[in-house]
Design a protein around this motif. Sequence first.
Motif, PDB file in Angstrom:
ATOM      1  N   LEU A  68       6.531   5.992   1.243  1.00  0.00           N
ATOM      2  CA  LEU A  68       6.703   4.939   0.242  1.00  0.00           C
ATOM      3  C   LEU A  68       6.189   3.600   0.762  1.00  0.00           C
ATOM      4  O   LEU A  68       5.559   2.834   0.016  1.00  0.00           O
ATOM      5  CB  LEU A  68       8.179   4.796  -0.141  1.00  0.00           C
ATOM      6  CG  LEU A  68       8.767   5.897  -1.011  1.00  0.00           C
ATOM      7  CD1 LEU A  68      10.266   5.693  -1.169  1.00  0.00           C
ATOM      8  CD2 LEU A  68       8.096   5.919  -2.364  1.00  0.00           C
ATOM      9  N   ALA A  69       6.450   3.322   2.025  1.00  0.00           N
ATOM     10  CA  ALA A  69       5.989   2.056   2.603  1.00  0.00           C
ATOM     11  C   ALA A  69       4.465   2.014   2.659  1.00  0.00           C
ATOM     12  O   ALA A  69       3.851   0.995   2.315  1.00  0.00           O
ATOM     13  CB  ALA A  69       6.581   1.868   3.998  1.00  0.00           C
ATOM     14  N   ILE A  70       3.850   3.128   3.058  1.00  0.00           N
ATOM     15  CA  ILE A  70       2.389   3.174   3.109  1.00  0.00           C
ATOM     16  C   ILE A  70       1.813   3.070   1.703  1.00  0.00           C
ATOM     17  O   ILE A  70       0.810   2.372   1.481  1.00  0.00           O
ATOM     18  CB  ILE A  70       1.922   4.459   3.813  1.00  0.00           C
ATOM     19  CG1 ILE A  70       2.298   4.393   5.297  1.00  0.00           C
ATOM     20  CG2 ILE A  70       0.428   4.673   3.652  1.00  0.00           C
ATOM     21  CD1 ILE A  70       2.063   5.680   6.053  1.00  0.00           C
ATOM     22  N   ALA A  71       2.433   3.739   0.741  1.00  0.00           N
ATOM     23  CA  ALA A  71       1.967   3.655  -0.648  1.00  0.00           C
ATOM     24  C   ALA A  71       2.082   2.225  -1.177  1.00  0.00           C
ATOM     25  O   ALA A  71       1.199   1.756  -1.906  1.00  0.00           O
ATOM     26  CB  ALA A  71       2.765   4.614  -1.529  1.00  0.00           C
ATOM     27  N   ALA A  72       3.149   1.524  -0.822  1.00  0.00           N
ATOM     28  CA  ALA A  72       3.316   0.130  -1.247  1.00  0.00           C
ATOM     29  C   ALA A  72       2.190  -0.732  -0.704  1.00  0.00           C
ATOM     30  O   ALA A  72       1.632  -1.575  -1.420  1.00  0.00           O
ATOM     31  CB  ALA A  72       4.670  -0.407  -0.797  1.00  0.00           C
ATOM     32  N   ILE A  73       1.820  -0.500   0.547  1.00  0.00           N
ATOM     33  CA  ILE A  73       0.741  -1.282   1.157  1.00  0.00           C
ATOM     34  C   ILE A  73      -0.588  -0.979   0.471  1.00  0.00           C
ATOM     35  O   ILE A  73      -1.336  -1.891   0.095  1.00  0.00           O
ATOM     36  CB  ILE A  73       0.664  -1.002   2.666  1.00  0.00           C
ATOM     37  CG1 ILE A  73       1.934  -1.521   3.353  1.00  0.00           C
ATOM     38  CG2 ILE A  73      -0.572  -1.623   3.280  1.00  0.00           C
ATOM     39  CD1 ILE A  73       2.092  -1.045   4.782  1.00  0.00           C
ATOM     40  N   ILE A  74      -0.887   0.298   0.286  1.00  0.00           N
ATOM     41  CA  ILE A  74      -2.176   0.685  -0.307  1.00  0.00           C
ATOM     42  C   ILE A  74      -2.281   0.216  -1.750  1.00  0.00           C
ATOM     43  O   ILE A  74      -3.294  -0.366  -2.158  1.00  0.00           O
ATOM     44  CB  ILE A  74      -2.370   2.208  -0.197  1.00  0.00           C
ATOM     45  CG1 ILE A  74      -2.546   2.604   1.268  1.00  0.00           C
ATOM     46  CG2 ILE A  74      -3.556   2.667  -1.033  1.00  0.00           C
ATOM     47  CD1 ILE A  74      -2.550   4.101   1.506  1.00  0.00           C
ATOM     48  N   ILE A  75      -1.246   0.463  -2.531  1.00  0.00           N
ATOM     49  CA  ILE A  75      -1.276   0.065  -3.947  1.00  0.00           C
ATOM     50  C   ILE A  75      -1.363  -1.450  -4.072  1.00  0.00           C
ATOM     51  O   ILE A  75      -2.135  -1.981  -4.876  1.00  0.00           O
ATOM     52  CB  ILE A  75      -0.047   0.618  -4.694  1.00  0.00           C
ATOM     53  CG1 ILE A  75      -0.144   2.144  -4.797  1.00  0.00           C
ATOM     54  CG2 ILE A  75       0.090  -0.001  -6.082  1.00  0.00           C
ATOM     55  CD1 ILE A  75       1.125   2.812  -5.279  1.00  0.00           C
ATOM     56  N   GLY A  76      -0.549  -2.163  -3.287  1.00  0.00           N
ATOM     57  CA  GLY A  76      -0.568  -3.625  -3.349  1.00  0.00           C
ATOM     58  C   GLY A  76      -1.920  -4.201  -2.971  1.00  0.00           C
ATOM     59  O   GLY A  76      -2.447  -5.080  -3.660  1.00  0.00           O
ATOM     60  N   LEU A  77      -2.509  -3.696  -1.878  1.00  0.00           N
ATOM     61  CA  LEU A  77      -3.825  -4.200  -1.463  1.00  0.00           C
ATOM     62  C   LEU A  77      -4.908  -3.839  -2.471  1.00  0.00           C
ATOM     63  O   LEU A  77      -5.800  -4.652  -2.755  1.00  0.00           O
ATOM     64  CB  LEU A  77      -4.186  -3.660  -0.074  1.00  0.00           C
ATOM     65  CG  LEU A  77      -3.384  -4.240   1.088  1.00  0.00           C
ATOM     66  CD1 LEU A  77      -3.774  -3.555   2.390  1.00  0.00           C
ATOM     67  CD2 LEU A  77      -3.576  -5.734   1.190  1.00  0.00           C
ATOM     68  N   ALA A  78      -4.841  -2.630  -3.037  1.00  0.00           N
ATOM     69  CA  ALA A  78      -5.833  -2.228  -4.038  1.00  0.00           C
ATOM     70  C   ALA A  78      -5.749  -3.125  -5.271  1.00  0.00           C
ATOM     71  O   ALA A  78      -6.787  -3.532  -5.823  1.00  0.00           O
ATOM     72  CB  ALA A  78      -5.619  -0.768  -4.426  1.00  0.00           C
ATOM     73  N   GLU A  79      -4.542  -3.438  -5.702  1.00  0.00           N
ATOM     74  CA  GLU A  79      -4.401  -4.303  -6.873  1.00  0.00           C
ATOM     75  C   GLU A  79      -4.852  -5.731  -6.575  1.00  0.00           C
ATOM     76  O   GLU A  79      -5.404  -6.410  -7.456  1.00  0.00           O
ATOM     77  CB  GLU A  79      -2.961  -4.285  -7.371  1.00  0.00           C
ATOM     78  CG  GLU A  79      -2.612  -2.984  -8.066  1.00  0.00           C
ATOM     79  CD  GLU A  79      -1.257  -3.025  -8.745  1.00  0.00           C
ATOM     80  OE1 GLU A  79      -0.647  -4.110  -8.820  1.00  0.00           O
ATOM     81  OE2 GLU A  79      -0.813  -1.974  -9.214  1.00  0.00           O
ATOM     82  N   ILE A  80      -4.631  -6.197  -5.356  1.00  0.00           N
ATOM     83  CA  ILE A  80      -5.110  -7.534  -4.984  1.00  0.00           C
ATOM     84  C   ILE A  80      -6.633  -7.573  -5.026  1.00  0.00           C
ATOM     85  O   ILE A  80      -7.233  -8.496  -5.585  1.00  0.00           O
ATOM     86  CB  ILE A  80      -4.572  -7.946  -3.599  1.00  0.00           C
ATOM     87  CG1 ILE A  80      -3.064  -8.207  -3.676  1.00  0.00           C
ATOM     88  CG2 ILE A  80      -5.297  -9.172  -3.074  1.00  0.00           C
ATOM     89  CD1 ILE A  80      -2.395  -8.397  -2.330  1.00  0.00           C
TER      90      ILE A  80
END
Length: 104
Positions: A68-80
């Motif tokens: 979940l933590a890795i997914a939060a990082i990837i999704i957040g960076l992709a959306e940025i």
Amino acid sequence: MSDPNLNPQPLPPQQQPQYAAAPPAQPGYNTLAIVGFILAFFVNVVGVILGFVALSQIKRTGEQGRGLAIAAIIIGLAEIVLGIIFTIIIVASLGVAAANYNSY
């Protein structure tokens, strides 16, 4: 005549019954990993920050939620990144439209 049953030897002390130890409880999910994953969809920067903090906590405590933590990082960076690209496209389109508006 000596009968051994008439004079029994004392019994050895009784041992307490041994119960199987309960398996150690699985540590739960890291709360920051869950919150970071949810916020990655709405407040990207906060989701990425919480994802990194959750990863460090998970490494230290052994809790669950690394995915979940890795997914939060990837999704957040992709959306940025997508937000930056979208903003550049909009600004460029407005610049082209403004240049064409003045030429008529």
